[in-house]
Write an enzyme that holds these catalytic residues in place. Structure first.
Site, mmCIF file in Angstrom:
data_model
loop_
_atom_site.group_PDB
_atom_site.id
_atom_site.type_symbol
_atom_site.label_atom_id
_atom_site.label_comp_id
_atom_site.label_asym_id
_atom_site.label_seq_id
_atom_site.Cartn_x
_atom_site.Cartn_y
_atom_site.Cartn_z
ATOM 1 N N HIS A 210 0.842 -1.197 0.000
ATOM 2 C CA HIS A 210 0.000 0.000 0.000
ATOM 3 C C HIS A 210 0.880 1.251 0.000
ATOM 4 O O HIS A 210 0.623 2.203 -0.746
ATOM 5 C CB HIS A 210 -0.921 0.005 1.223
ATOM 6 C CG HIS A 210 -2.257 -0.614 0.983
ATOM 7 N ND1 HIS A 210 -2.436 -1.977 0.914
ATOM 8 C CD2 HIS A 210 -3.481 -0.054 0.792
ATOM 9 C CE1 HIS A 210 -3.721 -2.233 0.706
ATOM 10 N NE2 HIS A 210 -4.375 -1.085 0.622
ATOM 11 N N HIS A 257 0.343 -2.629 9.371
ATOM 12 C CA HIS A 257 1.783 -2.514 9.136
ATOM 13 C C HIS A 257 2.465 -1.802 10.295
ATOM 14 O O HIS A 257 1.869 -0.941 10.950
ATOM 15 C CB HIS A 257 2.065 -1.731 7.846
ATOM 16 C CG HIS A 257 1.835 -2.525 6.596
ATOM 17 N ND1 HIS A 257 2.680 -3.521 6.179
ATOM 18 C CD2 HIS A 257 0.837 -2.450 5.679
ATOM 19 C CE1 HIS A 257 2.218 -4.038 5.052
ATOM 20 N NE2 HIS A 257 1.105 -3.419 4.726
#
Length: 443
Positions: A210, A257
């Site tokens: 991402h 993350h």
């Protein structure tokens, strides 16, 4: 203490899940009191339908074998990663919540993993504007955004820029997915992290794709359009940090993350762009004009896919990689056919830079009409191909297709479905839909 030891310690600190949890609490995201009071449960493999071929979960608790260790431990994978190590791919990562309906505490409607049935965790959200802002930011790296963004560029703005954006996106995402399966670091542990989204939870964590996409797309947009279109450079310099920071921070907010994953994804993307951007024009021109371009494109993308599938065991990342490569091959082949038939002609170089046309009702009407017709056609094609390729693959490989979700957990079904379906979707975006526009007079 040497510089290397300082860097290793810094990487360990940036990978700590406690920092992700602290940022979530700062933004008003907390686990429900009943959950936070409970001790972490042992992962016993119950309550989940594991992917085919899985032998154990990828979830870990600090100090267990095969997972990241507490900061300062000499087996922390931030310090060293043995080649071929890490837990098997394709299972839940970071002890996310069990599948099932969301509780009353849950923030909004958590996105469901279509292959594992897993949903986001119940969470108490006290800052709803931030929740919706970061939910939007994380969608800038998901399929729904891509399937609208790239066609909009190709159909309404500038087909040249749209095609070259796709080339960069495919390259960045492919390298990011392969790097994940080589490094094999798990997602941040939960608890303490609250997993608001688990759609990609069965994939590895390092680097954040991402963050890579959120960095590559705005930078590439500015590089490809500045000098080709007339606009102040300041607009681009504002767009890049806003877009990039929104996507990157949203992944920490969602609990998907660590800070280290985000930084690594950003720096990795800068390196990829520095090395490969000078060749983007050459690649696009080759795709458009070379006699045997379609055969080379299809063969190259298939070879890249086969290589990536040998890096690790099966997970949803395999399907994502096939989707990316299939889309890129389809768009490139479609642009080749469209160029040969004169459907998408590039403006001559002597009229550059292009001036922004005046915004009129007719211009907006045509743009809206193209998007509506084009997206309906693309979505219908995707649905038809999905309903065709999955049963066909099941029949060829003798896999029961009564339950589509379980059937797609087989590599023999998921990979052909993604390759063929999104290859045809990409071909439709650059050939079939422009041909329809030409036929009805709204090119």
């Amino acid at each position: 203490m040497s510089l290397r030891q300082h860097l290793v310690q810094l990487a360990c600190r940036l990978q700590e899940p406690q920092k992700v949890a602290s940022f979530q609490r700062l933004c008003g995201v907390e686990a429900p009191p009943t959950r936070s009071a409970d001790p972490p449960r042992e992962e016993d493999g119950q309550g989940e339908a594991p992917l085919v071929g899985d032998v154990r979960r990828r979830g870990w608790s600090p100090g267990t074998a095969g997972g990241p260790q507490p900061p300062g431990h000499d087996r922390n994978p931030s310090a060293a990663k043995v080649a071929g190590g890490g837990a098997p791919n394709g299972v839940r990562n970071g002890l996310a919540a069990e599948p099932g309906p969301a509780a009353a505490w849950c923030a909004g409607s958590p996105r469901r993993n279509s292959l594992t049935g897993e949903e986001g965790q119940a969470a108490h959200v006290s800052n709803w504007p931030l929740y919706y802002l970061f939910s939007f930011g994380t969608e800038l790296g998901n399929e729904l955004f891509y399937i609208i963004f790239f066609p909009f560029w190709i159909w309404n703005l500038d087909a040249v820029v749209g095609r070259r954006l796709v080339v960069i996106w495919v390259l960045v995402m492919y390298l990011g997915q392969c790097t994940k399966d080589i490094i094999r670091w798990p997602r941040p542990a939960s608890p303490p992290v609250v997993k608001l989204e688990v759609f990609y939870n069965s994939e590895y964590s390092m680097p954040s794709t991402h963050a890579m996409s959120g960095t590559a797309i705005p930078i590439a947009m500015v590089l490809l359009t500045y000098g080709r279109w007339q606009y102040p450079l300041a607009y681009g310099l504002i767009l890049i940090p806003c877009w990039c920071s929104l996507v990157c921070i949203s992944r920490i907010y969602m609990g998907m993350h660590s800070i280290l994953d985000i930084i690594a994804g950003f720096l990795y993307t800068i390196l990829i762009l520095a090395v490969f951007y000078p060749f983007v024009d050459l690649i696009d021109n080759f795709n458009q004009t070379h006699k045997y371009a379609p055969l080379i494109i299809i063969g190259l993308h298939l070879a890249l896919g086969i290589f990536s599938f040998t890096l690790d065991t099966w997970s949803t990342s395999r399907g994502d990689t096939a989707e990316i490569l299939g889309s890129g091959a389809g768009i490139a082949c479609g642009s080749h056919v469209s160029h040969s038939m004169g459907l998408l002609l590039d403006p001559p170089l002597d009229i550059l830079p292009l001036a922004r046309p005046p915004i009129t009702v007719m211009l907006l009407g045509k743009a809206i009409f193209r998007i509506l017709i084009g997206m309906v056609f693309v979505l219908v094609v995707r649905d038809i191909m999905k309903k065709t390729t999955i049963p066909l693959a099941c029949k060829i490989f003798n896999i029961p297709c009564d339950d589509i979700r379980k059937a797609r957990q087989h590599m023999e079904v998921e990979l052909p479905y993604r390759y063929i379906t999104y290859g045809v979707v990409g071909f439709s975006i650059t050939f079939f839909v422009p041909y329809i526009f030409f036929f009805i007079g709204i090119s």
